[in-house]
Design a protein around this motif. Structure first.
Motif, PDB file in Angstrom:
ATOM      1  N   THR A  53       0.866  -1.183   0.000  1.00 52.83           N
ATOM      2  CA  THR A  53       0.000   0.000   0.000  1.00 52.83           C
ATOM      3  C   THR A  53       0.901   1.231   0.000  1.00 52.83           C
ATOM      4  O   THR A  53       1.715   1.405   0.910  1.00 52.83           O
ATOM      5  CB  THR A  53      -0.914   0.020   1.240  1.00 52.83           C
ATOM      6  OG1 THR A  53      -1.727  -1.150   1.229  1.00 52.83           O
ATOM      7  CG2 THR A  53      -1.784   1.266   1.260  1.00 52.83           C
ATOM      8  N   SER A  60      -2.115  12.401   3.903  1.00 54.72           N
ATOM      9  CA  SER A  60      -2.474  11.029   3.517  1.00 54.72           C
ATOM     10  C   SER A  60      -1.800  10.012   4.422  1.00 54.72           C
ATOM     11  O   SER A  60      -2.398   8.994   4.789  1.00 54.72           O
ATOM     12  CB  SER A  60      -2.091  10.761   2.061  1.00 54.72           C
ATOM     13  OG  SER A  60      -2.841  11.593   1.208  1.00 54.72           O
ATOM     14  N   GLN A  63      -3.571  10.034   7.798  1.00 54.40           N
ATOM     15  CA  GLN A  63      -4.858   9.334   7.680  1.00 54.40           C
ATOM     16  C   GLN A  63      -4.653   7.825   7.610  1.00 54.40           C
ATOM     17  O   GLN A  63      -5.379   7.062   8.238  1.00 54.40           O
ATOM     18  CB  GLN A  63      -5.622   9.828   6.442  1.00 54.40           C
ATOM     19  CG  GLN A  63      -7.060   9.381   6.407  1.00 54.40           C
ATOM     20  CD  GLN A  63      -7.851   9.914   7.595  1.00 54.40           C
ATOM     21  OE1 GLN A  63      -7.759  11.084   7.944  1.00 54.40           O
ATOM     22  NE2 GLN A  63      -8.621   9.064   8.224  1.00 54.40           N
ATOM     23  N   PHE A  64      -3.635   7.386   6.850  1.00 55.09           N
ATOM     24  CA  PHE A  64      -3.325   5.960   6.755  1.00 55.09           C
ATOM     25  C   PHE A  64      -2.998   5.389   8.137  1.00 55.09           C
ATOM     26  O   PHE A  64      -3.499   4.326   8.517  1.00 55.09           O
ATOM     27  CB  PHE A  64      -2.138   5.729   5.803  1.00 55.09           C
ATOM     28  CG  PHE A  64      -1.718   4.292   5.730  1.00 55.09           C
ATOM     29  CD1 PHE A  64      -2.339   3.417   4.839  1.00 55.09           C
ATOM     30  CD2 PHE A  64      -0.712   3.804   6.548  1.00 55.09           C
ATOM     31  CE1 PHE A  64      -1.958   2.084   4.783  1.00 55.09           C
ATOM     32  CE2 PHE A  64      -0.325   2.473   6.496  1.00 55.09           C
ATOM     33  CZ  PHE A  64      -0.954   1.610   5.609  1.00 55.09           C
ATOM     34  N   ARG A  66      -3.872   6.570  11.082  1.00 57.89           N
ATOM     35  CA  ARG A  66      -5.079   6.582  11.929  1.00 57.89           C
ATOM     36  C   ARG A  66      -6.034   5.448  11.563  1.00 57.89           C
ATOM     37  O   ARG A  66      -6.665   4.853  12.431  1.00 57.89           O
ATOM     38  CB  ARG A  66      -5.791   7.923  11.805  1.00 57.89           C
ATOM     39  CG  ARG A  66      -5.111   9.032  12.547  1.00 57.89           C
ATOM     40  CD  ARG A  66      -5.934  10.321  12.563  1.00 57.89           C
ATOM     41  NE  ARG A  66      -5.191  11.349  13.257  1.00 57.89           N
ATOM     42  CZ  ARG A  66      -4.417  12.256  12.641  1.00 57.89           C
ATOM     43  NH1 ARG A  66      -4.331  12.281  11.322  1.00 57.89           N
ATOM     44  NH2 ARG A  66      -3.757  13.148  13.344  1.00 57.89           N
ATOM     45  N   ASN A  67      -6.141   5.152  10.266  1.00 57.40           N
ATOM     46  CA  ASN A  67      -7.084   4.129   9.807  1.00 57.40           C
ATOM     47  C   ASN A  67      -6.572   2.707   9.956  1.00 57.40           C
ATOM     48  O   ASN A  67      -7.371   1.771   9.996  1.00 57.40           O
ATOM     49  CB  ASN A  67      -7.447   4.353   8.334  1.00 57.40           C
ATOM     50  CG  ASN A  67      -8.283   5.587   8.126  1.00 57.40           C
ATOM     51  OD1 ASN A  67      -8.870   6.135   9.058  1.00 57.40           O
ATOM     52  ND2 ASN A  67      -8.313   6.066   6.899  1.00 57.40           N
ATOM     53  N   ASN A  68      -5.255   2.514   9.987  1.00 58.63           N
ATOM     54  CA  ASN A  68      -4.709   1.164   9.927  1.00 58.63           C
ATOM     55  C   ASN A  68      -4.013   0.679  11.185  1.00 58.63           C
ATOM     56  O   ASN A  68      -3.539  -0.453  11.221  1.00 58.63           O
ATOM     57  CB  ASN A  68      -3.759   1.044   8.727  1.00 58.63           C
ATOM     58  CG  ASN A  68      -4.538   1.101   7.438  1.00 58.63           C
ATOM     59  OD1 ASN A  68      -5.187   0.147   7.054  1.00 58.63           O
ATOM     60  ND2 ASN A  68      -4.516   2.254   6.788  1.00 58.63           N
ATOM     61  N   GLN A  70      -4.574   0.176  15.397  1.00 55.70           N
ATOM     62  CA  GLN A  70      -5.615   0.154  16.416  1.00 55.70           C
ATOM     63  C   GLN A  70      -5.147   0.957  17.617  1.00 55.70           C
ATOM     64  O   GLN A  70      -4.107   0.666  18.200  1.00 55.70           O
ATOM     65  CB  GLN A  70      -5.913  -1.286  16.836  1.00 55.70           C
ATOM     66  CG  GLN A  70      -6.989  -1.371  17.882  1.00 55.70           C
ATOM     67  CD  GLN A  70      -7.262  -2.811  18.280  1.00 55.70           C
ATOM     68  OE1 GLN A  70      -6.672  -3.739  17.764  1.00 55.70           O
ATOM     69  NE2 GLN A  70      -8.170  -2.981  19.222  1.00 55.70           N
TER      70      GLN A  70
END
Length: 164
Positions: A53, A60, A63-64, A66-68, A70
């Motif tokens: 990825t 970006s 955000q990556f 924060r999203n990926n 835990q």
């Protein structure tokens, strides 16, 4: 300081290696403490490639992360990164690469601190246009091994030593 690695003094190379090690340490400490914005800043000029990825740009990358990852009630992933076998190749005063292994340990309620993933970090660094400080230009972590609870096999004890 010369720009070609063959012309750099031993002191110049050590200074660059120290700077690369500091960037690596800052990255893993930021991960463990949940400092997403600090890592996004470290990687702002990088092509960030994690297991295929690819993400670019400060926002970006933040955000990556924060999203990926835990995050828990304490805003951390409750991880402990260990980095080892660090190899640094100084190409010039403005470019270097580093390769190392990492192990991520995690502690969750009711579970001890235990390894959850291992892999390699591959970094290519270049001096920024604004100054001579090295910045991460490419950061890659190829697909990694996820750890599962050890299973005992016939003829072996729990320590992995063959029984006689």
């Amino acid at each position: 300081m010369s720009t070609d690695a063959t012309c750099l003094s031993a002191i110049d190379k050590l200074v660059i290696e120290s700077e690369v090690r500091r960037l690596l340490a800052a990255y893993v400490h930021n991960l463990d403490y949940g400092k997403v914005d600090a890592n996004a800043e470290l990687l702002a000029a990088a092509k960030f490639n994690i297991a295929g990825t690819i993400v670019e740009g400060r926002n970006s990358i933040a955000q990556f992360l924060r999203n990926n990852l835990q995050y828990h009630v304490d805003d951390t992933p409750r991880t402990w990164h260990s980095v080892s076998n660090v190899l640094i190749d100084v190409a010039s005063a403005t470019a270097a690469s580093s390769f190392c292994y990492f192990t991520v340990h995690q502690e969750l309620p009711g579970l001890p601190l235990q390894p959850i993933v291992t892999g390699r970090y591959i970094r290519h660094l270049r001096a920024s246009r604004r100054g001579m400080a090295l910045r991460i230009a490419r950061n890659r972590a190829p697909p990694v091994r996820r750890h599962q609870q050890a299973r005992s096999r016939p003829g072996r004890n729990r320590g992995g030593v063959r029984q006689r």
